[in-house]
Write an enzyme that holds these catalytic residues in place. Sequence first.
Site, short mmCIF file in Angstrom:
data_model
loop_
_atom_site.label_atom_id
_atom_site.label_comp_id
_atom_site.label_asym_id
_atom_site.label_seq_id
_atom_site.Cartn_x
_atom_site.Cartn_y
_atom_site.Cartn_z
N LYS A 173 50.82 38.20 31.32
CA LYS A 173 49.54 38.82 31.67
C LYS A 173 49.03 38.20 32.96
O LYS A 173 48.77 37.00 33.03
CB LYS A 173 48.50 38.58 30.57
CG LYS A 173 47.26 39.44 30.79
CD LYS A 173 46.10 39.03 29.91
CE LYS A 173 45.18 38.06 30.57
NZ LYS A 173 44.50 38.57 31.79
N GLY A 226 45.38 28.23 34.79
CA GLY A 226 44.01 28.73 34.84
C GLY A 226 43.03 27.59 34.70
O GLY A 226 43.36 26.43 34.97
N THR A 230 39.66 27.25 29.56
CA THR A 230 40.57 28.21 28.93
C THR A 230 41.80 27.48 28.38
O THR A 230 42.28 27.80 27.29
CB THR A 230 41.03 29.29 29.95
OG1 THR A 230 39.91 29.70 30.72
CG2 THR A 230 41.64 30.49 29.28
N GLU A 248 48.70 24.33 33.32
CA GLU A 248 48.38 23.94 34.71
C GLU A 248 46.91 24.31 34.91
O GLU A 248 46.58 25.50 34.97
CB GLU A 248 49.26 24.72 35.70
CG GLU A 248 50.75 24.46 35.55
CD GLU A 248 51.13 23.04 35.89
OE1 GLU A 248 50.37 22.36 36.60
OE2 GLU A 248 52.20 22.60 35.43
N CYS A 282 44.17 25.91 43.73
CA CYS A 282 43.95 24.76 42.84
C CYS A 282 44.23 23.44 43.56
O CYS A 282 43.76 22.40 43.13
CB CYS A 282 44.81 24.89 41.60
SG CYS A 282 46.55 25.18 42.01
N GLU A 384 34.61 21.44 39.41
CA GLU A 384 35.44 22.31 40.24
C GLU A 384 34.61 23.52 40.69
O GLU A 384 34.10 24.26 39.85
CB GLU A 384 36.66 22.79 39.45
CG GLU A 384 37.61 23.59 40.30
CD GLU A 384 38.82 24.11 39.53
OE1 GLU A 384 38.65 24.57 38.38
OE2 GLU A 384 39.93 24.05 40.07
P1 NDP Z 1 40.86 31.43 33.78
O1 NDP Z 1 41.15 30.25 32.94
O2 NDP Z 1 39.56 32.11 33.62
O3 NDP Z 1 41.97 32.56 33.61
C1 NDP Z 1 43.35 32.32 33.78
C2 NDP Z 1 44.12 33.38 33.03
O4 NDP Z 1 43.88 33.21 31.64
C3 NDP Z 1 43.70 34.81 33.37
O5 NDP Z 1 44.82 35.65 33.28
C4 NDP Z 1 42.70 35.09 32.27
O6 NDP Z 1 42.53 36.47 32.06
C5 NDP Z 1 43.39 34.42 31.10
N1 NDP Z 1 42.52 34.10 29.98
C6 NDP Z 1 41.18 33.93 29.96
N2 NDP Z 1 40.76 33.65 28.70
C7 NDP Z 1 41.85 33.64 27.92
C8 NDP Z 1 42.07 33.43 26.52
N3 NDP Z 1 41.07 33.18 25.70
N4 NDP Z 1 43.33 33.48 26.06
C9 NDP Z 1 44.35 33.73 26.89
N5 NDP Z 1 44.21 33.98 28.20
C10 NDP Z 1 42.98 33.93 28.72
O7 NDP Z 1 41.08 30.94 35.29
P2 NDP Z 1 40.84 31.78 36.60
O8 NDP Z 1 41.63 33.03 36.58
O9 NDP Z 1 39.38 31.82 36.84
O10 NDP Z 1 41.56 30.83 37.68
C11 NDP Z 1 40.93 29.77 38.29
C12 NDP Z 1 41.32 28.48 37.63
O11 NDP Z 1 42.72 28.31 37.64
C13 NDP Z 1 40.76 27.28 38.36
O12 NDP Z 1 40.26 26.37 37.43
C14 NDP Z 1 41.98 26.71 39.05
O13 NDP Z 1 41.91 25.34 39.33
C15 NDP Z 1 43.06 27.00 38.07
N6 NDP Z 1 44.35 26.97 38.71
C16 NDP Z 1 45.21 25.94 38.44
C17 NDP Z 1 46.43 25.84 39.07
C18 NDP Z 1 47.40 24.75 38.76
O14 NDP Z 1 48.56 24.87 39.13
N7 NDP Z 1 46.99 23.68 38.11
C19 NDP Z 1 46.83 26.85 40.07
C20 NDP Z 1 45.85 27.89 40.28
C21 NDP Z 1 44.66 27.94 39.61
P3 NDP Z 1 41.31 37.23 32.78
O15 NDP Z 1 41.29 36.84 34.21
O16 NDP Z 1 41.67 38.63 32.59
O17 NDP Z 1 40.09 36.80 32.06
#
Ligand code: NDP
Length: 480
Positions: A173, A226, A230, A248, A282, A384
């Site tokens: 997803k 993400g 989450t 991650e 990130c 963040e």
């Molecule tokens: P989110 O945690 O909001 O979302 C990440 C993904 O998880 C999306 O596809 C989201 O779907 C999905 N998601 C949300 N809630 C759930 C759930 N309850 N169960 C399963 N999946 C879920 O992060 P963001 O998209 O806002 O991304 C930004 C974040 O990602 C920042 O904190 C950033 O630091 C981190 N990040 C970390 C990286 C790393 O390598 N460590 C690299 C890049 C980003 P939907 O968007 O449809 O809600």
Amino acid sequence: MTDILNYINGELLPAQSNDWLDNYEPATGEVYSRIADSDAADVELAVQAARAAFPAWKRTSVDERARLLSAIADKLEHWNEALAEAESMDNGKPVWLARTVDIPRAAHNFRFFAHAITQWPSESHAMPDVAINYTLRDPIGVVGCISPWNLPLYLFSWKIAPALAAGNCVVAKPSEVTPMTAFLLANICREVGLPAGVLNIVHGLGSKCGNAIVSHPQIKAISFTGGTKTGEHIARIAAPVFKKLSLELGGKNPTVVFADCDLDQTVNEVMRTAFSNQGQICLCGSRIYVERSIYDKFRDALTAKVKALKVGDPMDAGNQQGAIVSKLHFDKVLSYIELAKQEGGRLLTGGHTVKPEGRCQNGWFIAPTLFENLAPDCRTNQEEIFGPVATITPFDSEDEVVGYANGTAYGLAASVWTTDLKRAHRVAAALESGIVWVNCWLLRDLRTPFGGVKQSGVGREGGVEALRFFTEAKNVCIKL
Ligand code: NDP
């Protein structure tokens, strides 16, 4: 208006409910496509397709899997321009950035793991005159891959490629905020003849569709990138059923500049570190610490450079900064700018929204923003923000700055700028961080371990770390 469809069992399908979500172009603030609003029923369909495909995919030779992944990489390269435009439109990032970084690196991910799987040796441990052990590494089965919106295709492929290379079938997803290039990838998979059910892409909300992936009992491992909150939620669901997890998560990365750095080069690079992709990487360094003896000079040079960044239509090659990914995120970043002011931050540049003329006048743009005079332990320096907002702070000694750098709950990446080799090694060793760049940033060798410590995550991606994650090791011990 394009319909962004699920890719299940080789077919492009709407959600079974026939519900849709609006998809916005951040640069205009307007809806330009709609997304299948999938739920547990669609995830179920995808899991059953993946389960049916798994026995054959697991037995498919490594050479054939590598050939298919290379064919996907070829197509991504062939369609680089169209994909870059789609990514820019969906995410708000400058098209030149998508053209030179996001799409080429997505292709590289597929090509890298196509090669890596053909070169992955199995281990053997001999006990002379007693026994010989060897390790079998079997694919896990059906695995879930969930990725964020900031580097949509790049991070999506970073998970899918090793999972497929290792012989798993995938239910994936992308973020609902940026689904377009995952949809285009589905079309490419159909074109290259990836067998039906091997990769399934289900679109929709994290709380509904993502949650159904994480909770599904037949999905045996989750690779998630993400936010930390989450990640915590996912870990709570996965832990009681012993699901394998790679997380991650977020970061609040320090940039440490010593007085002996190459000043001109460092100013340029530190600006890139803080503001690339509107600060929505990130790995971006949002806390900049500069040794006091060069602080004023460095701050003034950096402020001038940041002020000169052109913000506007991401499709215009003359703009260095595009739009913020969503209205929700735009409001969040603005709220942090207010917080920084309340905490006593002195605004050096930015701090306001930008209204470009023409088609982007209603887009979500924020001027790159730099603050000073904020204590290392204030909320602005601890939480963040994930946007074009950075702080700059002086320091007097190496110990002091290592304390500042390590003084958050996160530990994803750091950069150190110095021409003193001994100091570079010492500081790199002392930093609590999964990645330390010295005199560079975002330089990536895909063989290296990638991931964070503390609240930045659990586990590592990249190279053999990813192949290990997506397989189960079995030791076979044969008595001689
Ligand atoms: P989110 O945690 O909001 O979302 C990440 C993904 O998880 C999306 O596809 C989201 O779907 C999905 N998601 C949300 N809630 C759930 C759930 N309850 N169960 C399963 N999946 C879920 O992060 P963001 O998209 O806002 O991304 C930004 C974040 O990602 C920042 O904190 C950033 O630091 C981190 N990040 C970390 C990286 C790393 O390598 N460590 C690299 C890049 C980003 P939907 O968007 O449809 O809600």
